[in-house]
Design a protein around this motif. Structure first.
Motif, PDB file in Angstrom:
ATOM      1  N   ALA A 100       0.838  -1.195   0.000  1.00 22.48           N
ATOM      2  CA  ALA A 100       0.000   0.000   0.000  1.00 22.48           C
ATOM      3  C   ALA A 100       0.876   1.249   0.000  1.00 22.48           C
ATOM      4  CB  ALA A 100      -0.901   0.004   1.215  1.00 22.48           C
ATOM      5  N   SER A 101       0.441   2.283  -0.717  1.00 23.94           N
ATOM      6  CA  SER A 101       1.208   3.526  -0.754  1.00 23.94           C
ATOM      7  C   SER A 101       0.701   4.533   0.270  1.00 23.94           C
ATOM      8  CB  SER A 101       1.140   4.137  -2.159  1.00 23.94           C
ATOM      9  OG  SER A 101      -0.203   4.428  -2.477  1.00 23.94           O
ATOM     10  N   LEU A 102      -0.356   4.200   0.972  1.00 28.69           N
ATOM     11  CA  LEU A 102      -0.935   5.098   1.963  1.00 28.69           C
ATOM     12  C   LEU A 102      -1.121   4.329   3.256  1.00 28.69           C
ATOM     13  CD1 LEU A 102      -2.371   7.827   2.599  1.00 28.69           C
ATOM     14  CD2 LEU A 102      -4.473   6.734   1.863  1.00 28.69           C
ATOM     15  N   SER A 103      -0.606   4.887   4.327  1.00 28.49           N
ATOM     16  CA  SER A 103      -0.828   4.252   5.619  1.00 28.49           C
ATOM     17  C   SER A 103      -1.779   5.117   6.425  1.00 28.49           C
ATOM     18  CB  SER A 103       0.492   4.060   6.359  1.00 28.49           C
ATOM     19  OG  SER A 103       1.064   5.307   6.645  1.00 28.49           O
ATOM     20  N   VAL A 104      -2.614   4.481   7.181  1.00 27.28           N
ATOM     21  CA  VAL A 104      -3.632   5.173   7.958  1.00 27.28           C
ATOM     22  C   VAL A 104      -3.433   4.802   9.422  1.00 27.28           C
ATOM     23  CG1 VAL A 104      -6.107   5.449   8.335  1.00 27.28           C
ATOM     24  CG2 VAL A 104      -5.228   5.118   6.025  1.00 27.28           C
ATOM     25  N   GLY A 105      -3.546   5.788  10.286  1.00 31.18           N
ATOM     26  CA  GLY A 105      -3.410   5.529  11.714  1.00 31.18           C
ATOM     27  C   GLY A 105      -4.218   6.538  12.498  1.00 31.18           C
ATOM     28  N   THR A 106      -4.085   6.494  13.795  1.00 37.45           N
ATOM     29  CA  THR A 106      -4.781   7.435  14.656  1.00 37.45           C
ATOM     30  C   THR A 106      -3.748   8.318  15.346  1.00 37.45           C
ATOM     31  OG1 THR A 106      -4.768   5.888  16.498  1.00 37.45           O
ATOM     32  CG2 THR A 106      -6.703   5.878  15.069  1.00 37.45           C
ATOM     33  N   ASP A 107      -4.187   9.445  15.834  1.00 39.50           N
ATOM     34  CA  ASP A 107      -3.324  10.350  16.568  1.00 39.50           C
ATOM     35  C   ASP A 107      -3.969  10.597  17.916  1.00 39.50           C
ATOM     36  OD1 ASP A 107      -1.204  11.974  17.141  1.00 39.50           O
ATOM     37  OD2 ASP A 107      -1.419  13.218  15.354  1.00 39.50           O
ATOM     38  N   ARG A 108      -3.254  11.264  18.785  1.00 36.40           N
ATOM     39  CA  ARG A 108      -3.810  11.589  20.089  1.00 36.40           C
ATOM     40  C   ARG A 108      -3.242  12.926  20.540  1.00 36.40           C
ATOM     41  NH1 ARG A 108      -0.718   8.225  24.697  1.00 36.40           N
ATOM     42  NH2 ARG A 108       1.381   8.783  24.054  1.00 36.40           N
ATOM     43  N   MET A 109      -3.929  13.545  21.443  1.00 37.00           N
ATOM     44  CA  MET A 109      -3.475  14.806  22.006  1.00 37.00           C
ATOM     45  C   MET A 109      -2.379  14.495  23.021  1.00 37.00           C
ATOM     46  SD  MET A 109      -5.357  16.731  20.269  1.00 37.00           S
ATOM     47  CE  MET A 109      -4.947  18.317  20.944  1.00 37.00           C
ATOM     48  N   GLU A 110      -1.293  15.239  22.942  1.00 36.26           N
ATOM     49  CA  GLU A 110      -0.141  15.002  23.794  1.00 36.26           C
ATOM     50  C   GLU A 110      -0.056  16.036  24.920  1.00 36.26           C
ATOM     51  OE1 GLU A 110       1.901  12.462  23.533  1.00 36.26           O
ATOM     52  OE2 GLU A 110       1.170  11.681  21.624  1.00 36.26           O
ATOM     53  N   THR A 111       0.688  15.694  25.952  1.00 38.52           N
ATOM     54  CA  THR A 111       0.956  16.622  27.046  1.00 38.52           C
ATOM     55  C   THR A 111       2.046  17.596  26.603  1.00 38.52           C
ATOM     56  OG1 THR A 111       0.481  14.881  28.640  1.00 38.52           O
ATOM     57  CG2 THR A 111       1.722  16.788  29.444  1.00 38.52           C
ATOM     58  N   PRO A 112       1.849  18.905  26.781  1.00 40.11           N
ATOM     59  CA  PRO A 112       2.922  19.846  26.456  1.00 40.11           C
ATOM     60  C   PRO A 112       4.175  19.521  27.266  1.00 40.11           C
ATOM     61  CG  PRO A 112       0.856  21.016  26.772  1.00 40.11           C
ATOM     62  CD  PRO A 112       0.623  19.592  27.204  1.00 40.11           C
TER      63      PRO A 112
END
Length: 152
Positions: free
Chosen positions: A37-49
Motif C-alpha cells: 500500500a502507498s498510503l498508511s492510515v493511523g490514529t493520533d492523540r493529544m499530547e501533554t505539552p
C-alpha cells in the motif's frame, strides 16, 4: 390450469434456482496484485505539552499577594491546529485563557495577604475539537512575606 401454465411456472422456478446458484459465484473477487500500500492510515492523540519554558514572579506582599506567570514556549507533539487552555489557580483565584500560541502571560488577581506561603498551580492543556490531552501542571510556591521569582 393448462400445461402451458405448468411449463411457465417450472421455467420460472428453474431460472430462480439458477440465479441463486450462479449470482454468488459471479460476485466473488480476488486481488491479483501483490504491491504494498502507498498510503498508511493511523490514529493520533493529544499530547501533554513538554519542555515548558518561562518565568514566574511572586508579587511583593503588602495588602494583597499574587503571582505573574509568563510562558514563553513549549513543545507539543500532538496534531496541528490545537488550542491551548491555560489555567492559573491559587487561593480564591481561578484565571483561565485560551490561545493557539505557545506563549501567554497571566496575572493572578489580588488575594488578601495572609502572611503565609502561597501555592499556585499553572496548567496547560491542548484541545482539538472535543479531544483533550493530558495537562502539563507546574506548582509555584511563593514564600511568606517576600517577593521571589524563578523559571518554569
Amino acid at each position: 390450469m393448462t400445461s402451458f401454465d405448468h411449463g411457465r411456472r417450472l421455467s420460472v422456478v428453474l431460472l430462480v434456482v439458477l440465479a441463486l446458484l450462479l449470482v454468488p459465484s459471479v460476485a466473488v473477487a480476488t486481488f491479483s496484485s501483490r504491491e504494498a500500500a502507498s498510503l498508511s492510515v493511523g490514529t493520533d492523540r493529544m499530547e501533554t505539552p513538554t519542555a515548558v519554558t518561562g518565568t514566574y514572579r511572586c508579587a511583593p506582599p503588602f495588602f494583597t499577594e499574587g503571582v505573574d506567570v509568563t510562558v514563553t514556549s513549549f513543545a507539543d507533539a500532538g496534531p496541528a491546529g490545537a488550542v491551548y487552555d491555560y489555567r492559573l489557580t491559587g487561593p480564591q483565584v481561578d484565571e483561565t485563557t485560551s490561545s493557539t500560541d505557545h506563549s501567554v502571560s497571566m496575572t493572578s488577581g489580588g488575594v488578601v495577604n495572609d502572611r503565609r506561603a502561597t501555592q499556585w498551580t499553572l496548567t496547560i492543556r491542548s484541545r482539538l475539537g472535543s479531544w483533550t490531552g493530558t495537562p502539563y501542571t507546574r506548582t509555584i510556591n511563593c514564600p511568606a512575606r517576600q517577593a521571589s521569582s524563578g523559571s518554569l
